[in-house]
Design a protein around this motif. Structure first.
Motif, mmCIF file in Angstrom:
data_model
loop_
_atom_site.group_PDB
_atom_site.id
_atom_site.type_symbol
_atom_site.label_atom_id
_atom_site.label_comp_id
_atom_site.label_asym_id
_atom_site.label_seq_id
_atom_site.Cartn_x
_atom_site.Cartn_y
_atom_site.Cartn_z
ATOM 1 N N LEU A 55 0.861 -1.157 -0.050
ATOM 2 C CA LEU A 55 0.019 -0.054 0.175
ATOM 3 C C LEU A 55 0.921 1.234 0.115
ATOM 4 C CD1 LEU A 55 -2.538 1.481 0.526
ATOM 5 C CD2 LEU A 55 -2.374 1.273 2.947
ATOM 6 N N LEU A 56 1.895 1.298 0.933
ATOM 7 C CA LEU A 56 2.828 2.288 0.908
ATOM 8 C C LEU A 56 4.068 2.095 0.212
ATOM 9 C CD1 LEU A 56 1.841 3.527 4.736
ATOM 10 C CD2 LEU A 56 0.793 4.370 2.753
ATOM 11 N N THR A 57 4.864 3.176 -0.154
ATOM 12 C CA THR A 57 5.832 3.234 -0.853
ATOM 13 C C THR A 57 7.137 3.174 0.144
ATOM 14 O OG1 THR A 57 6.068 5.616 -0.985
ATOM 15 C CG2 THR A 57 5.111 4.538 -2.819
ATOM 16 N N ASN A 58 6.890 3.084 1.508
ATOM 17 C CA ASN A 58 7.881 2.479 2.193
ATOM 18 C C ASN A 58 7.913 1.166 2.563
ATOM 19 O OD1 ASN A 58 5.680 2.178 4.102
ATOM 20 N ND2 ASN A 58 5.503 4.323 4.682
ATOM 21 N N THR A 59 7.247 0.370 1.892
ATOM 22 C CA THR A 59 7.273 -0.924 2.347
ATOM 23 C C THR A 59 7.383 -1.841 0.931
ATOM 24 O OG1 THR A 59 5.603 -0.489 3.983
ATOM 25 C CG2 THR A 59 5.444 -2.579 3.218
ATOM 26 N N VAL A 60 8.284 -3.035 1.336
ATOM 27 C CA VAL A 60 8.262 -4.022 0.378
ATOM 28 C C VAL A 60 7.805 -5.319 1.183
ATOM 29 C CG1 VAL A 60 10.091 -3.193 -0.860
ATOM 30 C CG2 VAL A 60 10.644 -4.536 1.157
ATOM 31 N N GLU A 61 7.077 -6.204 0.313
ATOM 32 C CA GLU A 61 6.842 -7.672 0.824
ATOM 33 C C GLU A 61 7.717 -8.775 0.447
ATOM 34 O OE1 GLU A 61 2.498 -9.148 2.016
ATOM 35 O OE2 GLU A 61 2.964 -9.701 0.011
ATOM 36 N N VAL A 62 8.361 -9.424 1.129
ATOM 37 C CA VAL A 62 8.830 -10.534 0.703
ATOM 38 C C VAL A 62 7.952 -11.979 0.738
ATOM 39 C CG1 VAL A 62 11.268 -9.904 0.880
ATOM 40 C CG2 VAL A 62 10.244 -10.984 2.690
ATOM 41 N N ASP A 108 2.898 11.902 6.018
ATOM 42 C CA ASP A 108 4.309 11.885 5.406
ATOM 43 C C ASP A 108 4.631 10.733 4.662
ATOM 44 O OD1 ASP A 108 5.133 14.340 6.789
ATOM 45 O OD2 ASP A 108 6.177 13.181 8.512
ATOM 46 N N GLN A 109 3.777 9.931 4.563
ATOM 47 C CA GLN A 109 3.899 8.798 3.667
ATOM 48 C C GLN A 109 2.932 8.635 2.436
ATOM 49 O OE1 GLN A 109 6.035 6.935 5.343
ATOM 50 N NE2 GLN A 109 5.657 8.381 7.122
ATOM 51 N N GLN A 110 3.659 8.055 1.224
ATOM 52 C CA GLN A 110 3.268 8.116 -0.181
ATOM 53 C C GLN A 110 2.433 6.683 -0.321
ATOM 54 O OE1 GLN A 110 6.195 9.076 -2.839
ATOM 55 N NE2 GLN A 110 6.953 10.857 -1.778
ATOM 56 N N VAL A 111 1.023 6.779 -0.940
ATOM 57 C CA VAL A 111 0.471 5.566 -1.428
ATOM 58 C C VAL A 111 0.964 5.300 -2.790
ATOM 59 C CG1 VAL A 111 -1.616 4.881 -2.070
ATOM 60 C CG2 VAL A 111 -1.583 6.214 -0.091
ATOM 61 N N SER A 112 1.212 3.818 -3.031
ATOM 62 C CA SER A 112 1.498 3.244 -4.121
ATOM 63 C C SER A 112 0.638 3.480 -5.319
ATOM 64 C CB SER A 112 1.916 1.713 -3.865
ATOM 65 O OG SER A 112 2.737 1.479 -3.014
ATOM 66 N N ASP A 113 1.221 3.690 -6.393
ATOM 67 C CA ASP A 113 0.457 3.947 -7.577
ATOM 68 C C ASP A 113 -0.216 2.920 -8.316
ATOM 69 O OD1 ASP A 113 -0.926 5.763 -9.401
ATOM 70 O OD2 ASP A 113 0.889 5.908 -10.817
ATOM 71 N N LYS A 114 -1.095 2.294 -7.508
ATOM 72 C CA LYS A 114 -1.986 1.134 -8.115
ATOM 73 C C LYS A 114 -3.375 1.444 -7.859
ATOM 74 C CE LYS A 114 1.386 -2.619 -7.942
ATOM 75 N NZ LYS A 114 1.883 -3.877 -7.379
ATOM 76 N N THR A 115 -4.265 1.123 -8.863
ATOM 77 C CA THR A 115 -5.629 1.281 -8.771
ATOM 78 C C THR A 115 -6.170 0.843 -7.651
ATOM 79 O OG1 THR A 115 -6.040 1.379 -11.197
ATOM 80 C CG2 THR A 115 -7.957 1.051 -10.032
ATOM 81 N N ARG A 116 -5.964 -0.410 -7.121
ATOM 82 C CA ARG A 116 -6.585 -1.290 -5.868
ATOM 83 C C ARG A 116 -6.337 -0.375 -4.606
ATOM 84 N NH1 ARG A 116 -4.046 -5.444 -3.370
ATOM 85 N NH2 ARG A 116 -1.516 -5.735 -4.208
ATOM 86 N N TYR A 117 -4.978 0.319 -4.698
ATOM 87 C CA TYR A 117 -4.815 1.135 -3.460
ATOM 88 C C TYR A 117 -5.437 2.275 -3.319
ATOM 89 C CZ TYR A 117 -1.153 -2.465 -2.801
ATOM 90 O OH TYR A 117 -0.235 -3.613 -2.685
ATOM 91 N N HIS A 118 -5.421 3.109 -4.462
ATOM 92 C CA HIS A 118 -6.423 4.249 -4.560
ATOM 93 C C HIS A 118 -7.848 3.959 -4.271
ATOM 94 C CE1 HIS A 118 -2.922 6.668 -5.768
ATOM 95 N NE2 HIS A 118 -2.693 5.965 -7.080
ATOM 96 N N SER A 119 -8.232 2.991 -4.894
ATOM 97 C CA SER A 119 -9.730 2.693 -4.456
ATOM 98 C C SER A 119 -9.776 2.430 -3.105
ATOM 99 C CB SER A 119 -10.264 1.610 -5.426
ATOM 100 O OG SER A 119 -10.058 1.632 -6.514
ATOM 101 N N LEU A 120 -8.945 1.644 -2.341
ATOM 102 C CA LEU A 120 -9.226 1.563 -1.085
ATOM 103 C C LEU A 120 -9.189 2.907 -0.199
ATOM 104 C CD1 LEU A 120 -9.009 -0.417 1.454
ATOM 105 C CD2 LEU A 120 -6.438 -0.404 1.316
ATOM 106 N N ILE A 121 -8.253 3.946 -0.566
ATOM 107 C CA ILE A 121 -7.919 4.997 0.146
ATOM 108 C C ILE A 121 -9.030 5.778 -0.282
ATOM 109 C CG2 ILE A 121 -6.805 7.123 0.333
ATOM 110 C CD1 ILE A 121 -5.292 4.519 1.830
ATOM 111 N N GLU A 122 -9.720 5.986 -1.271
ATOM 112 C CA GLU A 122 -11.059 6.678 -1.601
ATOM 113 C C GLU A 122 -11.907 6.127 -0.895
ATOM 114 O OE1 GLU A 122 -13.805 9.054 -2.769
ATOM 115 O OE2 GLU A 122 -11.776 9.266 -3.117
ATOM 116 N N ARG A 123 -12.295 4.893 -0.451
ATOM 117 C CA ARG A 123 -13.378 4.351 0.341
ATOM 118 C C ARG A 123 -13.107 4.371 1.659
ATOM 119 N NH1 ARG A 123 -16.051 -1.516 1.365
ATOM 120 N NH2 ARG A 123 -17.935 -0.861 1.871
ATOM 121 N N THR A 124 -12.078 4.321 2.222
ATOM 122 C CA THR A 124 -11.823 4.338 3.599
ATOM 123 C C THR A 124 -11.300 5.372 4.227
ATOM 124 O OG1 THR A 124 -9.452 3.339 3.395
ATOM 125 C CG2 THR A 124 -11.136 1.796 3.719
#
Length: 387
Positions: A55-62, A108-124
């Protein structure tokens, strides 16, 4: 709605671990995931592990491949971290993990540029933007779709145990919250998150999904964000209740507990025996107690309302499952649960470091960075008290 449950190897293991990216000097979160992932894309194409954005650009998932053993899945995770470090080290970026960052602010955090993340933020909205949380997801293979919901319900009895073992979010936006796992209570604010509904059969789950999709609550099963959920695509039960583990050994220990519990319940079903369970009002109270008190919690362990310290019930459960752990070849990782109990878990260690450093939360971040590299020992824990 008909939803197929994929075939999977019984009690196989897959791990997902969300990691923070932080500046080596300041400990601040840094939005470097997109460039790091771009550098890794070609190198990791043929590996068993994956490294992806979140969701955030400060994160990676392994993410591991599917392993027959916890050790195999953890090896994949270690390989992924090794590949990551080759890219992060020259950038002055450190890796660390906990359920929350001790002092970062959501704005201070940036949301990753993906449609599903923008949709989540728009709703919540505000709650979605506050999802500065990191977790671990443990997938365990189930060999029969009719076992899935009974196993989910039985695992709910042990949700506070898993949450307490992994609790690592005592600080939030620069404040001590008084909770061992503040993440647990933040995450459940999202629609479809939180405790699983106590459904009995796969047909019940399909009816639930049909209701949710038909009324526009979710698009598909991937948006079920329960603390423990079926994962039909993979043929697994997915345990999502845990805060981000701070070290590889702790990740392995909790994965071993998850694997042995699922296999134990599967055997009980095969034998026609009753699985453990508690009413949903007990499950709700247990989740809150584990979030508030971590390994100091007292939890309700059966339908009669019996209450025990979670540590005592964990130890008796470990004795009960020891033979299963040996048969699954995860006895060494399973034994790591005792190390977590001895050190009080990440939440307690973070609080101890903060107190020894007169409340300086940057010291807590550097402590987490060191732990992620080396893994905790009791000696290191005691030394941290003398910082």
């Amino acid at each position: 709605m008909r939803l197929p449950f994929a075939a999977s190897t019984r009690s196989s293991v897959g791990l997902e671990w969300e990691l923070m990216l932080a500046d080596r000097e300041t400990g601040d979160l840094v939005p470097r995931a997109p460039e790091i992932l771009e550098r890794l894309e070609d190198r990791t194409a043929l590996e068993r592990f994956t490294v992806t954005g979140e969701l955030l650009t400060n994160t990676v998932e392994v993410t591991s491949g599917v392993g027959d053993t916890v050790a195999g899945a953890v090896d994949d995770i270690a390989d992924a971290i090794g590949a990551l470090r080759e890219e992060t080290e020259p950038l002055g970026v450190e890796l660390l993990c906990a359920g929350s960052h001790p002092f970062a602010q959501w704005f201070d955090q940036q949301v990753s540029d993906k449609t599903r993340y923008h949709s989540l933020i728009e709703r919540t909205q505000w709650w979605g933007r506050n999802m500065m949380i990191w977790g671990v997801h443990v997938h365990i293979g189930v060999d029969d779709v009719e076992k899935v919901l009974p196993i989910v319900n039985a695992l709910t009895v042990y949700l506070p145990h898993l949450q307490a073992l992994s609790a690592s979010s005592p600080f939030w936006a620069g404040e001590r919250t008084g909770y061992a796992s503040n993440r647990a209570l933040v995450f459940q604010q999202l629609p479809t998150a939180g405790l699983p509904w106590q459904l009995e059969t796969w047909d019940d789950f399909e009816r639930y999904l049909d209701d949710m999709v038909r009324t526009g609550v979710m698009a598909d099963a991937s948006e079920v964000r329960w603390d423990i959920r079926p994962a039909p695509k993979w043929g697994t039960v997915e345990i999502r209740a845990c805060d981000g583990m701070s070290t590889v050994p702790e990740l392995a220990a909790v994965a071993a507990l998850a694997q042995t519990l699922v296999e134990h319940f599967s055997r009980l079903i095969d034998e026609g025996r009753e699985l453990p369970g508690i009413p949903p009002w007990y499950a709700r109270e247990n989740k809150w107690r584990a979030a508030r008190y971590g390994l100091d919690a007292r939890v309700i362990v059966d339908r009669d309302g019996t209450q025990l310290p979670v540590v005592d019930h964990l130890r008796s459960t470990m004795q009960e499952l020891a033979e299963v752990a040996a048969e699954l070849h995860c006895a060494r990782e399973f034994a790591g649960l005792e190390t977590i109990l001895a050190t009080g878990g990440s939440s307690a260690r973070q609080v101890a470091v903060a107190e020894a450093a007169d409340g300086d939360l940057r010291e807590v971040v550097h402590h987490l960075i060191r732990e992620f590299r080396a893994g905790p020992t009791l000696r290191e824990h005691l030394a941290s008290l003398r910082v």
